[in-house]
Write a protein that holds these residues in place. Structure first.
Motif, mmCIF file in Angstrom:
data_model
loop_
_atom_site.group_PDB
_atom_site.id
_atom_site.type_symbol
_atom_site.label_atom_id
_atom_site.label_comp_id
_atom_site.label_asym_id
_atom_site.label_seq_id
_atom_site.Cartn_x
_atom_site.Cartn_y
_atom_site.Cartn_z
ATOM 1 N N THR A 32 0.845 -1.203 0.000
ATOM 2 C CA THR A 32 0.000 0.000 0.000
ATOM 3 C C THR A 32 0.876 1.247 0.000
ATOM 4 O OG1 THR A 32 -1.725 -1.187 1.212
ATOM 5 C CG2 THR A 32 -1.832 1.217 1.242
ATOM 6 N N LYS A 33 1.920 1.239 0.825
ATOM 7 C CA LYS A 33 2.848 2.384 0.877
ATOM 8 C C LYS A 33 3.512 2.582 -0.479
ATOM 9 C CE LYS A 33 6.764 4.307 3.451
ATOM 10 N NZ LYS A 33 7.364 4.901 2.275
ATOM 11 N N ARG A 34 3.930 1.502 -1.114
ATOM 12 C CA ARG A 34 4.574 1.582 -2.435
ATOM 13 C C ARG A 34 3.641 2.255 -3.438
ATOM 14 N NH1 ARG A 34 4.774 -2.258 -6.936
ATOM 15 N NH2 ARG A 34 6.831 -2.314 -7.905
ATOM 16 N N TRP A 35 2.355 1.890 -3.392
ATOM 17 C CA TRP A 35 1.366 2.449 -4.314
ATOM 18 C C TRP A 35 1.170 3.940 -4.047
ATOM 19 C CZ3 TRP A 35 -4.130 3.688 -3.781
ATOM 20 C CH2 TRP A 35 -4.829 3.726 -4.997
ATOM 21 N N LEU A 36 1.052 4.305 -2.772
ATOM 22 C CA LEU A 36 0.864 5.710 -2.411
ATOM 23 C C LEU A 36 2.115 6.540 -2.693
ATOM 24 C CD1 LEU A 36 -1.029 5.201 0.976
ATOM 25 C CD2 LEU A 36 -2.020 5.979 -1.193
ATOM 26 N N ASP A 37 3.292 5.922 -2.512
ATOM 27 C CA ASP A 37 4.555 6.643 -2.722
ATOM 28 C C ASP A 37 4.741 7.099 -4.164
ATOM 29 O OD1 ASP A 37 5.271 6.520 -0.071
ATOM 30 O OD2 ASP A 37 6.754 4.925 -0.313
ATOM 31 N N ARG A 38 4.105 6.418 -5.095
ATOM 32 C CA ARG A 38 4.200 6.852 -6.500
ATOM 33 C C ARG A 38 3.626 8.261 -6.656
ATOM 34 N NH1 ARG A 38 1.874 1.252 -8.314
ATOM 35 N NH2 ARG A 38 3.768 0.001 -8.250
ATOM 36 N N THR A 39 2.515 8.512 -5.995
ATOM 37 C CA THR A 39 1.908 9.845 -6.046
ATOM 38 C C THR A 39 2.780 10.853 -5.311
ATOM 39 O OG1 THR A 39 -0.297 8.859 -6.169
ATOM 40 C CG2 THR A 39 -0.171 11.167 -5.495
ATOM 41 N N THR A 40 3.292 10.460 -4.141
ATOM 42 C CA THR A 40 4.141 11.360 -3.362
ATOM 43 C C THR A 40 5.356 11.793 -4.176
ATOM 44 O OG1 THR A 40 3.467 10.146 -1.371
ATOM 45 C CG2 THR A 40 5.342 11.633 -1.149
ATOM 46 N N ALA A 41 5.981 10.848 -4.888
ATOM 47 C CA ALA A 41 7.172 11.160 -5.683
ATOM 48 C C ALA A 41 6.840 12.100 -6.834
ATOM 49 C CB ALA A 41 7.802 9.873 -6.210
ATOM 50 N N LEU A 42 5.726 11.859 -7.480
ATOM 51 C CA LEU A 42 5.287 12.727 -8.582
ATOM 52 C C LEU A 42 5.092 14.157 -8.083
ATOM 53 C CD1 LEU A 42 4.017 12.812 -11.553
ATOM 54 C CD2 LEU A 42 1.836 12.536 -10.385
ATOM 55 N N LEU A 43 4.463 14.291 -6.936
ATOM 56 C CA LEU A 43 4.198 15.620 -6.382
ATOM 57 C C LEU A 43 5.465 16.278 -5.848
ATOM 58 C CD1 LEU A 43 0.855 14.751 -4.595
ATOM 59 C CD2 LEU A 43 1.136 16.033 -6.711
ATOM 60 N N ALA A 44 6.408 15.480 -5.376
ATOM 61 C CA ALA A 44 7.690 16.035 -4.908
ATOM 62 C C ALA A 44 8.409 16.738 -6.053
ATOM 63 C CB ALA A 44 8.565 14.934 -4.322
ATOM 64 N N ASP A 45 8.271 16.216 -7.262
ATOM 65 C CA ASP A 45 8.870 16.873 -8.436
ATOM 66 C C ASP A 45 8.261 18.255 -8.658
ATOM 67 O OD1 ASP A 45 10.511 14.695 -8.892
ATOM 68 O OD2 ASP A 45 9.235 13.824 -10.449
ATOM 69 N N VAL A 46 6.957 18.381 -8.415
ATOM 70 C CA VAL A 46 6.303 19.686 -8.557
ATOM 71 C C VAL A 46 6.849 20.647 -7.503
ATOM 72 C CG1 VAL A 46 4.102 20.923 -8.476
ATOM 73 C CG2 VAL A 46 4.205 18.642 -9.519
ATOM 74 N N VAL A 47 6.958 20.181 -6.262
ATOM 75 C CA VAL A 47 7.463 21.017 -5.170
ATOM 76 C C VAL A 47 8.871 21.517 -5.479
ATOM 77 C CG1 VAL A 47 8.069 21.078 -2.713
ATOM 78 C CG2 VAL A 47 6.016 19.865 -3.451
ATOM 79 N N ALA A 48 9.687 20.661 -6.076
ATOM 80 C CA ALA A 48 11.079 21.016 -6.375
ATOM 81 C C ALA A 48 11.207 21.930 -7.592
ATOM 82 C CB ALA A 48 11.898 19.751 -6.602
ATOM 83 N N GLY A 49 10.124 22.135 -8.321
ATOM 84 C CA GLY A 49 10.170 22.942 -9.535
ATOM 85 C C GLY A 49 10.390 24.419 -9.269
ATOM 86 N N SER A 50 10.552 25.170 -10.345
ATOM 87 C CA SER A 50 10.913 26.592 -10.232
ATOM 88 C C SER A 50 9.736 27.543 -10.471
ATOM 89 C CB SER A 50 12.033 26.911 -11.223
ATOM 90 O OG SER A 50 11.603 26.615 -12.540
ATOM 91 N N GLU A 51 8.526 27.031 -10.517
ATOM 92 C CA GLU A 51 7.364 27.897 -10.737
ATOM 93 C C GLU A 51 7.178 28.870 -9.575
ATOM 94 O OE1 GLU A 51 3.896 25.356 -12.710
ATOM 95 O OE2 GLU A 51 4.889 24.274 -11.092
#
Length: 198
Positions: free
Chosen positions: A60-79
């Protein structure tokens, strides 16, 4: 069946567990099925995950972590922060909508698992709220947001948009007006935290 010389790792076990869950559903899938899919004994699986509940929590954590990782990329962005907040909320909605629509059987299975795995889900939500807090902090620092209590506001934003990421609302995400409703809520919440001109 994978070659027997391939080492048994937690990642291989979790990948096999996801396939077993896809085929059998949460109610029928068991550790013996996972072991059979890997070509090993169920004892070998238990050497990596001590109980069935631990294995289900990890997948379950592995499945949820996919979303967390995707969103972490947004947080790290320069917008700019307001654009980043909109992007983050949109990415969360899109990720959940795709999970529900692209593989409805697996989504239904994970909906059952997330109900069982309350601690895993709570940790996931805390991570997401932490990401939101970082975005809000950037917005305050750059003068885009007027917020006094960042963690409280981040949680409020998360809860205010729950209709677009809580699986209980998944049947409504494919409605023709869903995107418009989402955009209206995002406009409302971003307006609510925007800094007013001096």
């Amino acid at each position: 069946m994978p070659p027997p010389s391939e080492p048994l790792t937690p990642e291989r076990i979790l990948a096999a567990t996801e396939e077993v869950l896809r085929r059998h559903g949460a109610a029928k899938a068991n550790v013996v099925d996972v072991a059979r899919a890997l070509g090993v004994s169920h004892g070998s699986v238990y050497r990596h995950f001590a109980t069935k509940a631990e294995l289900r929590g990890a997948v379950t954590k592995r499945w949820l972590d996919r979303t967390t990782a995707l969103l972490a990329d947004v947080v790290a962005g320069s917008e700019a922060p307001t654009a980043k907040l909109r992007h983050w909320l949109s990415a969360l909605f899109d990720a959940k909508r795709h999970k529900a629509g692209d593989d409805p059987e697996l989504f239904a299975t994970y909906t059952v698992l997330t109900t069982e795995q309350g601690g895993v889900v709570d940790a996931h939500i805390d991570e997401l709220i932490g990401q939101l807090t970082v975005i809000l902090q950037e917005g305050v620092a750059q003068g885009e947001f007027a917020i006094e209590d960042l963690p409280v506001t981040a949680r409020a934003l998360f809860e205010a948009t729950a209709h677009f990421h809580d699986p209980v609302h998944a049947p409504e995400w494919s409605r023709p007006d869903a995107q418009g409703a989402f955009e209206a809520v995002v406009a409302l919440v971003t307006r609510g935290i925007a800094a007013r001109p001096a």
